[in-house]
Design a protein around this motif. Structure first.
Motif, PDB file in Angstrom:
ATOM      1  N   UNK A 141     -17.646  -5.130  38.234  1.00  0.00           N
ATOM      2  CA  UNK A 141     -16.445  -5.289  39.020  1.00  0.00           C
ATOM      3  C   UNK A 141     -15.332  -5.794  38.106  1.00  0.00           C
ATOM      4  N   UNK A 142     -14.156  -5.257  38.257  1.00  0.00           N
ATOM      5  CA  UNK A 142     -12.997  -5.693  37.478  1.00  0.00           C
ATOM      6  C   UNK A 142     -12.522  -7.069  37.972  1.00  0.00           C
ATOM      7  N   UNK A 143     -12.031  -7.882  37.058  1.00  0.00           N
ATOM      8  CA  UNK A 143     -11.516  -9.199  37.424  1.00  0.00           C
ATOM      9  C   UNK A 143     -10.350  -9.059  38.399  1.00  0.00           C
ATOM     10  N   UNK A 144      -9.579  -8.016  38.252  1.00  0.00           N
ATOM     11  CA  UNK A 144      -8.463  -7.754  39.175  1.00  0.00           C
ATOM     12  C   UNK A 144      -8.966  -7.645  40.617  1.00  0.00           C
ATOM     13  N   UNK A 145     -10.109  -6.973  40.810  1.00  0.00           N
ATOM     14  CA  UNK A 145     -10.697  -6.836  42.143  1.00  0.00           C
ATOM     15  C   UNK A 145     -11.153  -8.193  42.677  1.00  0.00           C
ATOM     16  N   UNK A 146     -11.714  -9.008  41.795  1.00  0.00           N
ATOM     17  CA  UNK A 146     -12.153 -10.347  42.194  1.00  0.00           C
ATOM     18  C   UNK A 146     -10.962 -11.155  42.698  1.00  0.00           C
ATOM     19  N   UNK A 147      -9.859 -11.096  41.974  1.00  0.00           N
ATOM     20  CA  UNK A 147      -8.648 -11.815  42.384  1.00  0.00           C
ATOM     21  C   UNK A 147      -8.169 -11.350  43.755  1.00  0.00           C
ATOM     22  N   UNK A 148      -8.225 -10.043  43.990  1.00  0.00           N
ATOM     23  CA  UNK A 148      -7.791  -9.505  45.283  1.00  0.00           C
ATOM     24  C   UNK A 148      -8.718  -9.942  46.406  1.00  0.00           C
ATOM     25  N   UNK A 149     -10.018  -9.843  46.192  1.00  0.00           N
ATOM     26  CA  UNK A 149     -11.001 -10.211  47.213  1.00  0.00           C
ATOM     27  C   UNK A 149     -10.856 -11.672  47.613  1.00  0.00           C
ATOM     28  N   UNK A 150     -10.583 -12.529  46.633  1.00  0.00           N
ATOM     29  CA  UNK A 150     -10.497 -13.973  46.877  1.00  0.00           C
ATOM     30  C   UNK A 150      -9.083 -14.447  47.184  1.00  0.00           C
ATOM     31  N   UNK A 151      -8.131 -13.510  47.231  1.00  0.00           N
ATOM     32  CA  UNK A 151      -6.726 -13.868  47.429  1.00  0.00           C
ATOM     33  C   UNK A 151      -6.349 -14.986  46.452  1.00  0.00           C
ATOM     34  N   UNK A 152      -6.684 -14.754  45.182  1.00  0.00           N
ATOM     35  CA  UNK A 152      -6.539 -15.778  44.151  1.00  0.00           C
ATOM     36  C   UNK A 152      -5.263 -15.606  43.344  1.00  0.00           C
ATOM     37  N   UNK A 153      -4.795 -16.713  42.825  1.00  0.00           N
ATOM     38  CA  UNK A 153      -3.659 -16.756  41.922  1.00  0.00           C
ATOM     39  C   UNK A 153      -4.177 -16.719  40.489  1.00  0.00           C
ATOM     40  N   UNK A 154      -3.517 -15.958  39.631  1.00  0.00           N
ATOM     41  CA  UNK A 154      -3.898 -15.900  38.219  1.00  0.00           C
ATOM     42  C   UNK A 154      -3.189 -17.043  37.490  1.00  0.00           C
ATOM     43  N   UNK A 155      -3.982 -17.920  36.886  1.00  0.00           N
ATOM     44  CA  UNK A 155      -3.433 -19.056  36.147  1.00  0.00           C
ATOM     45  C   UNK A 155      -3.419 -18.825  34.642  1.00  0.00           C
ATOM     46  N   UNK A 156      -4.307 -17.948  34.167  1.00  0.00           N
ATOM     47  CA  UNK A 156      -4.383 -17.626  32.731  1.00  0.00           C
ATOM     48  C   UNK A 156      -5.031 -16.263  32.564  1.00  0.00           C
ATOM     49  N   UNK A 157      -4.644 -15.570  31.507  1.00  0.00           N
ATOM     50  CA  UNK A 157      -5.305 -14.321  31.149  1.00  0.00           C
ATOM     51  C   UNK A 157      -4.883 -13.101  31.937  1.00  0.00           C
ATOM     52  N   UNK A 158      -3.659 -13.059  32.382  1.00  0.00           N
ATOM     53  CA  UNK A 158      -3.176 -11.922  33.186  1.00  0.00           C
ATOM     54  C   UNK A 158      -3.402 -10.574  32.481  1.00  0.00           C
ATOM     55  N   UNK A 159      -3.324 -10.556  31.167  1.00  0.00           N
ATOM     56  CA  UNK A 159      -3.500  -9.309  30.411  1.00  0.00           C
ATOM     57  C   UNK A 159      -4.942  -8.806  30.438  1.00  0.00           C
ATOM     58  N   UNK A 160      -5.887  -9.657  30.848  1.00  0.00           N
ATOM     59  CA  UNK A 160      -7.309  -9.295  30.823  1.00  0.00           C
ATOM     60  C   UNK A 160      -7.894  -9.009  32.202  1.00  0.00           C
ATOM     61  N   UNK A 161      -7.062  -8.771  33.184  1.00  0.00           N
ATOM     62  CA  UNK A 161      -7.549  -8.556  34.548  1.00  0.00           C
ATOM     63  C   UNK A 161      -8.367  -7.283  34.713  1.00  0.00           C
ATOM     64  N   UNK A 162      -8.274  -6.366  33.767  1.00  0.00           N
ATOM     65  CA  UNK A 162      -9.051  -5.133  33.872  1.00  0.00           C
ATOM     66  C   UNK A 162     -10.389  -5.216  33.143  1.00  0.00           C
ATOM     67  N   UNK A 163     -10.761  -6.390  32.657  1.00  0.00           N
ATOM     68  CA  UNK A 163     -12.091  -6.574  32.071  1.00  0.00           C
ATOM     69  C   UNK A 163     -13.137  -6.590  33.176  1.00  0.00           C
TER      70      UNK A 163
END
Length: 119
Positions: free
Chosen positions: A1-23
């Motif tokens: 699962x992509x980290x971007x999907x995790x952020x969406x599922x959890x309605x999370x705010x990105x605090x660090x590493x925005x460039x790596x959300x597709x890992x």
């Protein structure tokens, strides 16, 4: 699962590493005990925790954790965020409690982080 999907599922705010959300993240683990994380977590995992101290970042770095999700609306110090940036670890924050956040990721298809229960 992509980290971007995790952020969406959890309605999370990105605090660090925005460039790596597709890992990719292969597994997830929810724990406030870093000794359990050291003992049982596999690499390329997501760590969900309510702890916001620097030890979380050191543990994540040692275990090749790709993303930390701080739960219950916890916000780490700027120094912890800086440590994440230096280590290339994505940091997310969600208002969800630990149990709910883990359940949502499990329901979306992300498996557990390697803890095996003996029979």
């Amino acid at each position: 699962m992509k980290i971007r999907q995790i952020a969406e599922i959890l309605d999370a705010t990105v605090l660090a590493g925005e460039a790596d959300l597709d890992h990719d993240a292969k597994t997830a683990c929810g724990s406030d005990m870093m000794s359990d994380v050291l003992a049982f977590v596999k690499d390329q995992s997501v760590l969900l925790t309510g702890l916001i101290n620097p030890q979380v970042m050191r543990t994540a770095d040692m275990m090749d954790i790709v993303c930390i999700v701080f739960v219950r609306g916890k916000q780490p110090d700027p120094a912890v965020i800086e440590m994440a940036e230096e280590r290339g670890i994505v940091v997310l924050a969600t208002k969800l409690p630990l149990f709910t956040a883990c359940g949502k990721l499990y329901a979306a298809g992300l498996s557990g982080g390697g803890i095996r229960i003996r029979e």
